[in-house]
Design a protein around this motif. Structure first.
Motif, mmCIF file in Angstrom:
data_model
loop_
_atom_site.group_PDB
_atom_site.id
_atom_site.type_symbol
_atom_site.label_atom_id
_atom_site.label_comp_id
_atom_site.label_asym_id
_atom_site.label_seq_id
_atom_site.Cartn_x
_atom_site.Cartn_y
_atom_site.Cartn_z
ATOM 1 N N GLU A 1 0.810 -1.219 0.000
ATOM 2 C CA GLU A 1 0.000 0.000 0.000
ATOM 3 C C GLU A 1 0.840 1.265 0.000
ATOM 4 N N GLU B 1 2.851 2.848 -1.988
ATOM 5 C CA GLU B 1 2.841 3.792 -3.107
ATOM 6 C C GLU B 1 1.588 4.673 -3.069
ATOM 7 N N LYS B 2 0.456 4.002 -2.898
ATOM 8 C CA LYS B 2 -0.795 4.746 -2.798
ATOM 9 C C LYS B 2 -0.733 5.749 -1.657
ATOM 10 N N TYR B 3 -0.231 5.277 -0.525
ATOM 11 C CA TYR B 3 -0.187 6.109 0.687
ATOM 12 C C TYR B 3 0.663 7.361 0.479
ATOM 13 N N LYS C 1 1.404 8.850 -2.242
ATOM 14 C CA LYS C 1 0.774 9.793 -3.165
ATOM 15 C C LYS C 1 -0.397 10.508 -2.508
ATOM 16 N N ARG C 2 -1.202 9.759 -1.776
ATOM 17 C CA ARG C 2 -2.384 10.360 -1.169
ATOM 18 C C ARG C 2 -2.002 11.392 -0.102
ATOM 19 N N GLU C 3 -1.024 11.017 0.733
ATOM 20 C CA GLU C 3 -0.655 11.898 1.853
ATOM 21 C C GLU C 3 0.475 12.855 1.504
ATOM 22 N N ARG C 4 0.929 12.776 0.275
ATOM 23 C CA ARG C 4 2.031 13.635 -0.181
ATOM 24 C C ARG C 4 3.248 13.554 0.748
#
Lengths: 210, 210
Positions: free
Chosen positions: A134, A136-138, A140-143
């Motif tokens: 997870e 990569e997603k994290y 990107k989402r949380e910058r």
DNA sequence: AATTAAAGGTTAATAAATAAACAGGAGGGT
DNA sequence: ACCCTCCTGTTTATTTATTAACCTTTAATT
């Protein structure tokens, strides 16, 4: 005013800790020799650091803790906590997570990641442990821009590549290998074993001198 | 030849590691740019370090790994492994024990100590874990001079006092408190949280610069 | 045989870190 | 009012660390 260099930043972070304590205790001011003792440097060094930050004191009451606190915070840009992530919840990872829990740091470890399903899904020292898939997603989402690598040596490079791809701009690497990253990514290599070896060397030095 | 300073010792220890690798791989020689890349410094820096150690190379085949190895070892006095002990087998203590197991270090952690009866009496990463009550006897019997403290902050000072009384001459302290010791005892304070904070600060710096 | 390239050796220059020195002002005591 | 002490502000000096520059050697190439 010129930017603080490496050693100076170290000291400023330590001063900050002490000043926080003083504020909690209700003190209004602090002297250079107090800071010096706490940090382990000379009072002259402290005064010079403070001069560079343009913090003024008086011989009678030393420096105002409030002014001090604000000045350091603005120079270190630590008004709001920077969110970082940690990869690899082994012994070292856990140690770091618990250190951060106890200490009011300028950073916040927002999440930790591991590949071991036994570890993921739980919370350790206040930090959720998520599956590495997870990450990569994290990011990107949380910058997230800063990551700490505490994986085994073997995985460090692979993880670093993954992090960089996801957008991480700076890495603190505890795995004892030099990781290769693109030029625009900052890496700080921390080698605990080596630190101990170095200490032992200088220990010897001083023993002989006496 | 003058004694190597802090940063130099760090680099020498890293060179040593790389040279060991090269020897294991059956190589006879090594170039400055290889070392430079491995350690993360400029080739000029490497050459200067080697000059100080009076190690000579040739443009064609670089430096002899054997000569190199011997020279560094004698300068760092690491022909025979220094025995050290570790106090506090928590997460960080365990992490350090396992690092030392994997890595052929110039040091040997001869024993670890803890107060928790659940931990004592076992062997972790090749190191026996003994009860803290035995530490004084152990230090005296084995003539240990160097100790690593990885206990919680609260116990650090008490442990340090105990160690000094027993004959320890130098301490590497990972607990985030400045421990007070007599003047003739050497202390190296390593603050992992702070190292990470510092790295994050310089990370920011470089991000902005680009 | 001359040329070029690659790498080491050396010295000099620059920057960073630390330490030393000293003047000045405010309290406190005599 | 005077002196003494404590602590700051600032300047200067010193040591460490890093970078840059330049020369030399030797093998490979043309």
């Amino acid at each position: 005013m010129r930017k603080p260099k490496h050693k100076t930043v170290e000291r400023l972070l330590k001063y900050l800790e002490y000043v926080k304590k003083k504020m909690n205790d209700g003190n209004m001011s602090v002297f250079s020799h107090e800071l010096a003792k706490y940090v382990g440097v000379s009072p002259a060094q402290v005064r010079q650091d403070l001069m560079d930050l343009e913090i003024k004191g008086t011989p009678q009451s030393g420096y105002s803790v409030e002014e001090f606190f604000n000045a350091i915070c603005s120079h270190l840009k630590c008004e709001r906590k920077t969110k970082v992530i940690l990869i690899g919840v082994g012994n070292l990872g856990k140690a770091i997570l618990s250190y951060f829990l106890k200490r009011k740091s300028t950073l916040e470890i927002a999440a930790a990641f591991d590949s071991d399903a036994q570890k993921t899904g739980r919370i350790f020292s206040g930090t959720p442990i998520l599956n590495i898939e997870e990450v990569e997603k994290y990011i990107k989402r949380e910058r997230i821009k800063v990551a700490i690598i505490t994986t085994p040596q073997e995985s460090a490079q692979r993880i670093a590549d993954l992090l960089v791809r996801a957008g991480i701009r700076s890495i603190v690497n505890f795995a004892p290998v030099m990781i290769q990253v693109p030029e625009n990514v900052f890496v700080e290599q921390i080698d605990i074993t080596l630190s101990i070896e170095k200490a032992a060397y200088f220990a010897d030095e001083t023993l002989e001198a006496k």
